[in-house]
Design an enzyme around this catalytic site. Structure first.
Site, PDB file in Angstrom:
ATOM      1  CG  PHE A   1     -22.707 -45.344  41.602  1.00  0.00           C
ATOM      2  CD1 PHE A   1     -23.434 -46.192  42.568  1.00  0.00           C
ATOM      3  CD2 PHE A   1     -23.183 -45.167  40.367  1.00  0.00           C
ATOM      4  CE1 PHE A   1     -24.530 -46.889  41.803  1.00  0.00           C
ATOM      5  CE2 PHE A   1     -24.207 -45.651  39.883  1.00  0.00           C
ATOM      6  CZ  PHE A   1     -24.816 -46.677  40.720  1.00  0.00           C
ATOM      7  CB  CYS A   2     -17.311 -42.621  43.064  1.00  0.00           C
ATOM      8  SG  CYS A   2     -17.308 -44.006  42.376  1.00  0.00           S
TER       9      CYS A   2
END
Length: 180
Positions: A112-113
Site C-alpha cells: 500500500f503506502c
C-alpha cells in the site's frame, strides 16, 4: 558528487504494527528500521516520518510512531490521509527545501503506502532506494506477508521513468548495504 539523500519512514505506527491486521515480523522490521535510522542520524542524513492520520485517533497510542523508531527532536513529521505520502502533503516541498534528490524508504505497509510512495517519488524526479528488509505488511488471504515483501522487492527493483530527460529509478537494497 553524491546526491543528497533523506530517509523516509512510512507509517511505523503502533496501530499499524499491532492493529487489527498486524504486521508480520514486526520485531525484526523494527530492528532493521532502527539500525537504518541510527546510521542516518550518525551521518546527518535528514529523516522524515510519515504518519497516517487514519490510524487511530490523532494523538492516541495507536496513532503514535513506535517508540523504537520514534522521531528525535527536530525530525520532521508529515501527516497524510492517502497511501501516497506526497498526495496533499508538503513532503515534496520539504525534500526540495533540503536539496534532496534521493530517498531511502522504509516502513509499512509494503503493498500500500510503501509501494505507492516509491512509485510516486520517481515520477516526481527522485531516485529511490527501497530498504528491502525494512518494510513489512500483514498476511493476506492470497499471500503470506513475506511473499508480499519479496514480490514487491523484485517488482519495484529497477522500476523507473524519465523525468525532464533524466532517468529516475527504484532500487531494492538490503538496509546494511545502503550507502548513507
Amino acid at each position: 558528487m553524491k546526491p543528497r539523500s533523506a530517509l523516509v519512514i512510512i507509517d511505523v505506527q503502533n496501530g499499524v504494527l499491532a492493529g487489527e491486521a498486524p504486521v508480520q515480523g514486526a520485531s525484526g522490521l523494527l530492528s532493521s528500521i532502527a539500525a537504518l535510522l541510527s546510521r542516518a542520524r550518525d551521518r546527518g542524513v535528514p529523516v522524515i516520518f510519515v504518519q497516517d492520520d487514519e490510524v487511530g485517533e490523532v494523538g492516541s497510542a495507536a496513532w503514535d510512531i513506535h517508540r523504537e523508531v520514534a522521531p528525535a527532536g527536530g525530525e520532521a513529521r508529515v501527516r497524510k490521509l492517502a497511501c501516497d505520502a506526497f498526495f496533499e502533503t508538503d513532503l515534496a516541498e520539504r525534500l526540495e527545501q533540503l536539496g534532496v534528490e534521493h530517498l531511502i524508504i522504509a516502513g509499512c505497509k509494503t503493498e500500500f503506502c510503501v509501494d505507492t510512495t516509491c512509485r510516486r517519488a520517481v515520477t516526481l524526479g527522485f531516485d529511490v532506494t527501497l530498504a528491502a528488509d525494512a518494510h513489512g505488511t500483514s498476511e493476506s488471504p492470497a499471500l503470506a506477508a513475506a511473499a508480499i515483501v519479496a514480490h514487491h522487492n523484485r517488482l519495484l527493483d529497477g522500476f523507473g521513468v524519465m523525468v525532464a530527460g533524466r532517468p529516475r529509478e527504484i532500487r531494492a537494497v538490503p538496509s546494511q548495504q545502503i550507502e548513507l
